[in-house]
Design a protein around this motif. Structure first.
Motif, PDB file in Angstrom:
ATOM      1  N   CYS A  16      51.186  48.160  33.227  1.00  0.00           N
ATOM      2  CA  CYS A  16      49.959  48.310  34.000  1.00  0.00           C
ATOM      3  C   CYS A  16      48.819  47.663  33.219  1.00  0.00           C
ATOM      4  O   CYS A  16      48.738  47.833  32.004  1.00  0.00           O
ATOM      5  CB  CYS A  16      49.659  49.794  34.252  1.00  0.00           C
ATOM      6  N   ILE A  17      47.973  46.900  33.895  1.00  0.00           N
ATOM      7  CA  ILE A  17      46.842  46.252  33.243  1.00  0.00           C
ATOM      8  C   ILE A  17      45.552  46.787  33.855  1.00  0.00           C
ATOM      9  O   ILE A  17      45.356  46.728  35.072  1.00  0.00           O
ATOM     10  CB  ILE A  17      46.915  44.723  33.379  1.00  0.00           C
ATOM     11  N   THR A  18      44.677  47.296  33.003  1.00  0.00           N
ATOM     12  CA  THR A  18      43.400  47.846  33.455  1.00  0.00           C
ATOM     13  C   THR A  18      42.366  46.750  33.667  1.00  0.00           C
ATOM     14  O   THR A  18      41.600  46.784  34.633  1.00  0.00           O
ATOM     15  CB  THR A  18      42.872  48.865  32.437  1.00  0.00           C
ATOM     16  N   CYS A  19      42.308  45.779  32.737  1.00  0.00           N
ATOM     17  CA  CYS A  19      41.337  44.689  32.809  1.00  0.00           C
ATOM     18  C   CYS A  19      41.817  43.577  31.881  1.00  0.00           C
ATOM     19  O   CYS A  19      42.651  43.801  31.001  1.00  0.00           O
ATOM     20  CB  CYS A  19      39.933  45.168  32.412  1.00  0.00           C
ATOM     21  N   HIS A  20      41.279  42.371  32.076  1.00  0.00           N
ATOM     22  CA  HIS A  20      41.669  41.265  31.208  1.00  0.00           C
ATOM     23  C   HIS A  20      40.519  40.279  31.097  1.00  0.00           C
ATOM     24  O   HIS A  20      39.588  40.273  31.906  1.00  0.00           O
ATOM     25  CB  HIS A  20      42.931  40.568  31.723  1.00  0.00           C
ATOM     26  N   ALA A  21      40.581  39.426  30.054  1.00  0.00           N
ATOM     27  CA  ALA A  21      39.571  38.398  29.826  1.00  0.00           C
ATOM     28  C   ALA A  21      40.212  37.260  29.045  1.00  0.00           C
ATOM     29  O   ALA A  21      41.147  37.477  28.260  1.00  0.00           O
ATOM     30  CB  ALA A  21      38.371  38.967  29.065  1.00  0.00           C
ATOM     31  N   TRP A  22      39.675  36.032  29.232  1.00  0.00           N
ATOM     32  CA  TRP A  22      40.238  34.843  28.606  1.00  0.00           C
ATOM     33  C   TRP A  22      39.332  34.309  27.508  1.00  0.00           C
ATOM     34  O   TRP A  22      38.105  34.440  27.584  1.00  0.00           O
ATOM     35  CB  TRP A  22      40.442  33.735  29.644  1.00  0.00           C
ATOM     36  N   SER A  23      39.952  33.675  26.523  1.00  0.00           N
ATOM     37  CA  SER A  23      39.177  32.940  25.522  1.00  0.00           C
ATOM     38  C   SER A  23      38.584  31.695  26.167  1.00  0.00           C
ATOM     39  O   SER A  23      38.970  31.300  27.269  1.00  0.00           O
ATOM     40  CB  SER A  23      40.069  32.554  24.336  1.00  0.00           C
ATOM     41  N   ALA A  24      37.656  31.042  25.460  1.00  0.00           N
ATOM     42  CA  ALA A  24      36.953  29.899  26.042  1.00  0.00           C
ATOM     43  C   ALA A  24      37.903  28.758  26.399  1.00  0.00           C
ATOM     44  O   ALA A  24      37.740  28.110  27.445  1.00  0.00           O
ATOM     45  CB  ALA A  24      35.877  29.412  25.077  1.00  0.00           C
ATOM     46  N   ASP A  25      38.897  28.501  25.563  1.00  0.00           N
ATOM     47  CA  ASP A  25      39.825  27.405  25.842  1.00  0.00           C
ATOM     48  C   ASP A  25      41.031  27.840  26.666  1.00  0.00           C
ATOM     49  O   ASP A  25      41.943  27.060  26.910  1.00  0.00           O
ATOM     50  CB  ASP A  25      40.306  26.767  24.532  1.00  0.00           C
ATOM     51  N   ARG A  26      41.056  29.101  27.082  1.00  0.00           N
ATOM     52  CA  ARG A  26      42.115  29.670  27.925  1.00  0.00           C
ATOM     53  C   ARG A  26      43.485  29.669  27.252  1.00  0.00           C
ATOM     54  O   ARG A  26      44.507  29.760  27.918  1.00  0.00           O
ATOM     55  CB  ARG A  26      42.204  28.933  29.267  1.00  0.00           C
TER      56      ARG A  26
ATOM     57  N   SER B 159      44.635  40.185  37.694  1.00  0.00           N
ATOM     58  CA  SER B 159      45.490  41.180  37.044  1.00  0.00           C
ATOM     59  C   SER B 159      45.482  42.441  37.869  1.00  0.00           C
ATOM     60  O   SER B 159      44.535  42.705  38.621  1.00  0.00           O
ATOM     61  CB  SER B 159      45.020  41.473  35.619  1.00  0.00           C
ATOM     62  N   GLY B 160      46.541  43.230  37.726  1.00  0.00           N
ATOM     63  CA  GLY B 160      46.652  44.417  38.561  1.00  0.00           C
ATOM     64  C   GLY B 160      47.400  45.546  37.915  1.00  0.00           C
ATOM     65  O   GLY B 160      47.865  45.465  36.769  1.00  0.00           O
ATOM     66  N   LEU B 161      47.512  46.621  38.672  1.00  0.00           N
ATOM     67  CA  LEU B 161      48.186  47.824  38.190  1.00  0.00           C
ATOM     68  C   LEU B 161      49.695  47.643  38.093  1.00  0.00           C
ATOM     69  O   LEU B 161      50.386  48.540  37.620  1.00  0.00           O
ATOM     70  CB  LEU B 161      47.866  49.005  39.110  1.00  0.00           C
ATOM     71  N   ASP B 162      50.217  46.497  38.529  1.00  0.00           N
ATOM     72  CA  ASP B 162      51.637  46.196  38.370  1.00  0.00           C
ATOM     73  C   ASP B 162      51.932  45.548  37.027  1.00  0.00           C
ATOM     74  O   ASP B 162      53.083  45.208  36.738  1.00  0.00           O
ATOM     75  CB  ASP B 162      52.135  45.301  39.501  1.00  0.00           C
ATOM     76  N   GLY B 163      50.899  45.348  36.191  1.00  0.00           N
ATOM     77  CA  GLY B 163      51.092  44.762  34.867  1.00  0.00           C
ATOM     78  C   GLY B 163      51.213  43.258  34.840  1.00  0.00           C
ATOM     79  O   GLY B 163      51.541  42.674  33.803  1.00  0.00           O
ATOM     80  N   LYS B 164      50.905  42.588  35.950  1.00  0.00           N
ATOM     81  CA  LYS B 164      51.029  41.137  36.023  1.00  0.00           C
ATOM     82  C   LYS B 164      49.670  40.457  35.875  1.00  0.00           C
ATOM     83  O   LYS B 164      48.655  40.976  36.330  1.00  0.00           O
ATOM     84  CB  LYS B 164      51.633  40.713  37.367  1.00  0.00           C
TER      85      LYS B 164
END
Length: 374
Positions: free
Chosen positions: A12-22, A352-357
């Motif tokens: 499960c993923i609550t939130c996510h963020a990317w670095s500048a160069d992805r 991203s979602g509660l399915d962990g993807k």
């Protein structure tokens, strides 16, 4: 299909963020940790685990300019993480909250960040060079319930917030010594610029358009709201649909918005040449209307009953939809983040979602939508 990659990185993923160069992604696997993954030879490897919070992390933002990560948690604290050599070093930010921190976002210049909370407040945090610490100033007594989302205007001064009291509000966050004074936009810290009372339910996922001229946010009543000419006399529209509510939105251009939420599939909304917003279709599926001329006249005439919009205070029929839920995601999508830009347009984004993807989407593969972006 607009999907280019699907990564199962947690249960499960609550939130996510990317670095500048992805090349790296930071995510919370529904606990008190931040896991940072790096793409190595087409495989994601866990390279860092940030451990400092005591409860679930509800918000992450990774600054593209500063390379700093800011986190907010139900433990009522926020940390700014700075990469020193090969280690992420945390700095505690005292938010002075008595309820959970629910969301966080860096300002465009990354000299401030905003934290929404269950304490009915928005914390505006900035760095004090003299004392070498982060300071928070609170916008109090403006919300009647929890602040669910915050979004910075491109001018780095205004911030929009949504709340479970059903309202969207816009505040000034001008801080002397941090922000440059603009005689045309004189305002004091915490001043309420406008309050939008368009929804009869909880509101989520507020975002500004690239120019800052349009605001979009969503309600728990399966409605998305668009507000133009934000100010004393804003122009408001809403688009209702008969599926499950949205949780977050993203402007991919000045006139196109992607919404994600409980129906597990991104929804595309766009404005025609008259500025009338409409539901277009679901990503990964065929267009919701027959092909032919550009969508504006079709939606306003032939499909007016199902795709009609209403100005503020006027009701309308909801969008009729018929499809199979969940093309890629199998549970609620809770966040949508841009991946690549071309000028003011976003061609790739991730969800991203509660399915962990974590799913990467590419509008370049959707020719009909690409035509609308041009």
């Amino acid at each position: 299909m607009a999907v280019t990659a699907v990564h199962q990185l947690a249960q499960c993923i609550t939130c996510h963020a990317w670095s500048a160069d992805r090349s790296m992604v930071a995510l919370c696997p529904n606990n008190s940790e931040v896991h940072i993954y790096r793409l190595v030879e087409d495989k994601w490897e866990k390279v860092h685990v940030l451990q400092k919070h005591d409860q679930i992390i509800s918000g992450i933002d990774w600054g593209a300019r500063s390379n700093k990560i800011v986190t907010a948690s139900h433990d009522r604290n926020s940390y700014v993480w700075n990469l020193e050599r090969s280690e992420w070093v945390p700095t505690l930010v005292i938010l002075r909250l008595n309820r959970a921190a629910l969301c966080v976002q860096w300002s465009p210049k990354e000299n401030k960040f905003a934290v929404g909370s269950g304490a009915k407040t928005v914390c505006i945090c900035y760095y004090e060079q003299e004392n070498n610490w982060w300071v928070s100033k609170l916008i109090r007594k403006r919300h009647d319930s929890s602040v669910t989302s915050v979004s910075w205007h491109p001018d780095n001064i205004l911030v929009a917030s949504t709340s479970t009291d059903g309202k969207c509000r816009i505040f000034s966050t001008f801080i002397k010594g941090v922000d440059a004074r603009d005689p045309k936009k004189e305002s004091r810290f915490g001043e309420l610029i406008v309050q939008l009372d368009l929804s009869s339910s909880w509101t989520f996922g507020v975002k500004w358009s690239p120019s800052g001229n349009t605001l979009a946010y969503v309600g728990h009543n399966s409605v998305i709201y668009f507000v133009d000419d934000v100010g004393p006399s804003p122009l408001a529209q809403n688009v209702m649909f008969r599926d499950l509510p949205l949780r977050d939105v993203l402007f991919v251009s000045e006139k196109m918005v992607i919404g994600v939420g409980y129906d597990c599939i991104p929804m595309v909304f766009a404005a025609d040449e008259r500025g009338i917003w409409s539901f277009i279709r679901y990503l990964g599926e065929r267009k919701a209307v027959s092909s032919g001329s550009r969508y504006g006249s079709q939606f306003s005439e032939a499909f007016g009953k199902f795709y009609g919009q209403a100005k503020l205070g006027v009701s309308n029929d909801a969008v009729e939809t018929s499809r199979t839920r969940g093309v890629v995601h199998e549970n609620c999508i809770n966040s949508i983040i841009p991946l690549s830009r071309q000028g003011t347009q976003i061609r790739r984004f991730s969800t991203s979602g509660l399915d962990g993807k974590i799913v990467m989407w590419d509008l370049e593969t959707e020719q009909d939508l690409l035509e609308l972006l041009v």
